[in-house]
Design a protein around this motif. Sequence first.
Motif, mmCIF file in Angstrom:
data_model
loop_
_atom_site.group_PDB
_atom_site.id
_atom_site.type_symbol
_atom_site.label_atom_id
_atom_site.label_comp_id
_atom_site.label_asym_id
_atom_site.label_seq_id
_atom_site.Cartn_x
_atom_site.Cartn_y
_atom_site.Cartn_z
ATOM 1 N N LEU A 40 -18.862 46.658 -29.052
ATOM 2 C CA LEU A 40 -17.423 46.606 -28.781
ATOM 3 C C LEU A 40 -16.852 45.200 -28.775
ATOM 4 O O LEU A 40 -15.646 45.012 -28.924
ATOM 5 N N ALA A 41 -17.709 44.199 -28.580
ATOM 6 C CA ALA A 41 -17.289 42.795 -28.559
ATOM 7 C C ALA A 41 -18.532 41.947 -28.799
ATOM 8 O O ALA A 41 -19.657 42.452 -28.696
ATOM 9 N N PRO A 42 -18.375 40.667 -29.121
ATOM 10 C CA PRO A 42 -19.550 39.835 -29.404
ATOM 11 C C PRO A 42 -20.550 39.863 -28.256
ATOM 12 O O PRO A 42 -20.180 39.658 -27.093
ATOM 13 N N GLU A 43 -21.795 40.144 -28.569
ATOM 14 C CA GLU A 43 -22.799 40.296 -27.526
ATOM 15 C C GLU A 43 -22.934 39.032 -26.679
ATOM 16 O O GLU A 43 -22.853 37.911 -27.175
ATOM 17 N N SER A 44 -23.099 39.260 -25.378
ATOM 18 C CA SER A 44 -23.305 38.190 -24.389
ATOM 19 C C SER A 44 -22.115 37.236 -24.263
ATOM 20 O O SER A 44 -22.261 36.118 -23.769
ATOM 21 N N SER A 45 -20.950 37.687 -24.691
ATOM 22 C CA SER A 45 -19.746 36.852 -24.600
ATOM 23 C C SER A 45 -18.912 37.237 -23.383
ATOM 24 O O SER A 45 -19.022 38.359 -22.868
ATOM 25 N N MET A 46 -18.066 36.333 -22.939
ATOM 26 C CA MET A 46 -17.166 36.641 -21.838
ATOM 27 C C MET A 46 -16.243 37.797 -22.208
ATOM 28 O O MET A 46 -15.938 38.647 -21.366
ATOM 29 N N ALA A 47 -15.833 37.859 -23.463
ATOM 30 C CA ALA A 47 -14.976 38.955 -23.919
ATOM 31 C C ALA A 47 -15.670 40.300 -23.743
ATOM 32 O O ALA A 47 -15.055 41.285 -23.310
ATOM 33 N N ALA A 48 -16.960 40.359 -24.056
ATOM 34 C CA ALA A 48 -17.709 41.610 -23.928
ATOM 35 C C ALA A 48 -17.834 42.019 -22.467
ATOM 36 O O ALA A 48 -17.595 43.179 -22.109
ATOM 37 N N ILE A 50 -30.116 30.759 -32.668
ATOM 38 C CA ILE A 50 -28.683 31.040 -32.532
ATOM 39 C C ILE A 50 -28.039 31.522 -33.828
ATOM 40 O O ILE A 50 -26.857 31.857 -33.847
ATOM 41 N N ASP A 51 -28.814 31.594 -34.897
ATOM 42 C CA ASP A 51 -28.273 31.869 -36.229
ATOM 43 C C ASP A 51 -27.544 33.203 -36.344
ATOM 44 O O ASP A 51 -26.495 33.290 -36.993
ATOM 45 N N ARG A 52 -28.087 34.266 -35.750
ATOM 46 C CA ARG A 52 -27.554 35.612 -35.963
ATOM 47 C C ARG A 52 -26.177 35.818 -35.355
ATOM 48 O O ARG A 52 -25.353 36.574 -35.907
ATOM 49 N N THR A 53 -25.892 35.165 -34.245
ATOM 50 C CA THR A 53 -24.659 35.466 -33.518
ATOM 51 C C THR A 53 -23.658 34.316 -33.463
ATOM 52 O O THR A 53 -22.543 34.506 -32.963
ATOM 53 N N THR A 54 -24.013 33.128 -33.937
ATOM 54 C CA THR A 54 -23.083 31.999 -33.915
ATOM 55 C C THR A 54 -22.976 31.366 -35.306
ATOM 56 O O THR A 54 -23.687 31.759 -36.235
ATOM 57 N N ASP A 55 -22.130 30.368 -35.408
ATOM 58 C CA ASP A 55 -22.006 29.634 -36.660
ATOM 59 C C ASP A 55 -22.967 28.447 -36.724
ATOM 60 O O ASP A 55 -22.854 27.597 -37.602
ATOM 61 N N PHE A 95 -18.533 34.433 -34.201
ATOM 62 C CA PHE A 95 -18.464 34.137 -35.633
ATOM 63 C C PHE A 95 -18.905 35.304 -36.512
ATOM 64 O O PHE A 95 -18.248 35.627 -37.503
ATOM 65 N N HIS A 96 -20.002 35.957 -36.183
ATOM 66 C CA HIS A 96 -20.551 37.004 -37.043
ATOM 67 C C HIS A 96 -20.176 38.417 -36.600
ATOM 68 O O HIS A 96 -20.459 39.378 -37.320
ATOM 69 N N PHE A 97 -19.562 38.565 -35.454
ATOM 70 C CA PHE A 97 -19.301 39.905 -34.923
ATOM 71 C C PHE A 97 -18.308 40.675 -35.784
ATOM 72 O O PHE A 97 -17.295 40.149 -36.221
ATOM 73 N N ARG A 98 -18.625 41.948 -36.003
ATOM 74 C CA ARG A 98 -17.702 42.879 -36.666
ATOM 75 C C ARG A 98 -17.489 44.075 -35.751
ATOM 76 O O ARG A 98 -18.448 44.619 -35.199
ATOM 77 N N TYR A 155 -13.197 38.578 -33.718
ATOM 78 C CA TYR A 155 -13.411 37.537 -32.707
ATOM 79 C C TYR A 155 -13.750 36.171 -33.290
ATOM 80 O O TYR A 155 -13.950 35.226 -32.542
ATOM 81 N N ARG A 156 -13.815 36.059 -34.586
ATOM 82 C CA ARG A 156 -14.134 34.761 -35.185
ATOM 83 C C ARG A 156 -13.014 33.765 -34.885
ATOM 84 O O ARG A 156 -11.835 34.052 -35.083
ATOM 85 N N GLY A 157 -13.407 32.602 -34.371
ATOM 86 C CA GLY A 157 -12.429 31.556 -34.078
ATOM 87 C C GLY A 157 -11.575 31.819 -32.852
ATOM 88 O O GLY A 157 -10.561 31.149 -32.652
ATOM 89 N N LYS A 158 -11.983 32.768 -32.001
ATOM 90 C CA LYS A 158 -11.196 33.117 -30.819
ATOM 91 C C LYS A 158 -11.670 32.413 -29.551
ATOM 92 O O LYS A 158 -11.184 32.714 -28.452
ATOM 93 N N GLY A 159 -12.607 31.493 -29.698
ATOM 94 C CA GLY A 159 -13.007 30.681 -28.548
ATOM 95 C C GLY A 159 -14.118 31.242 -27.697
ATOM 96 O O GLY A 159 -14.330 30.779 -26.568
#
Length: 300
Positions: free
Chosen positions: A53-61, A93-98, A118-121, A129-133
């Motif tokens: 539902l949101a980038p894994e392990s992110s504050m948004a999630a 960090i490759d899979r989930t970040t830039d 960066f990679h989340f769909r 969520y790309r570029g959303k901080g």
Amino acid sequence: MGKKTNIGLALAASGAALWAGSKMASKPVKRPEKKYFEGEKPRVYAHRGGADLAPESSMAAFRHAAELGVDGFEIDVRLTKDEQLVVFHDRFIDRTTDGAGRVADYTLDELKEFDLGFHFRDLQGKQTYRGKGEKILTLKELFEAFPDHLINIDMKEDPDTYEGSLMPSKVWRLIEKSGVEDRVLVTSFYDEQIDRFSLYAQDRVAIGAGESEARKAFSLFKSGFGHLYYPKADALQIPTKHGVVPLDSQSFIEFLTSLNVHVEYWTVNDVETMDRLLRYGAHGLVTDRPDIALQLISQE
């Protein structure tokens, strides 16, 4: 009756006697109930915050999962170059970040420069969520941001590495300093890491079973020697299947429940499996789709 038959019958009788003797000599030893498990069940844990539902392990999630009404989060922790605990699953960090490279090769400040979205769909395939901080979080930040939620911590670092040698003590010290002993459960695939952590925690924190402990519990149960199982953990967090071996039987859940061992399944994302596990008596679901799990439980 042949000689081999006589020997076979003698061995069978001996085995039956051993089983009966051990049954009579052994009494089930229940785990003492930890405060972590008080309250209503079953529980829903957002896997890495709800990774579908949101980038894994992110504050948004984590925020989104909290708004949905989850009981807690299932997270992973790793150690940075400057020995900070960060909420992150992969070694790299490759899979989930830039960015690229190992978590352990970056300081916390350096890791904070990368885009965690960066990679989340999303479910529609859009990169919302790309570029959303969204940045990599520390475990301390997660404790502080969600004081009313349970947090299931998986120590990812291999015990044979430098980072792994430090992790159990680092995790304990932060838990103690933050005063969150009653709302965390600490586990690892590595039984050695759990044993190390337990030396510090001294049974003040709920712990989950490592891979060897979970295998022991299932093997004794399946072989009919469940009465010889003395649980070393407060919870088993397991998949529904290990290889071709199903672990989601109602009788196995009931066996563990009788010992005060809580049974939680990961990573369960479809409603049919969720429904079956809940009917069998599972105490918790770890899921990338907490929205589905919460809706299902509300209909029970």
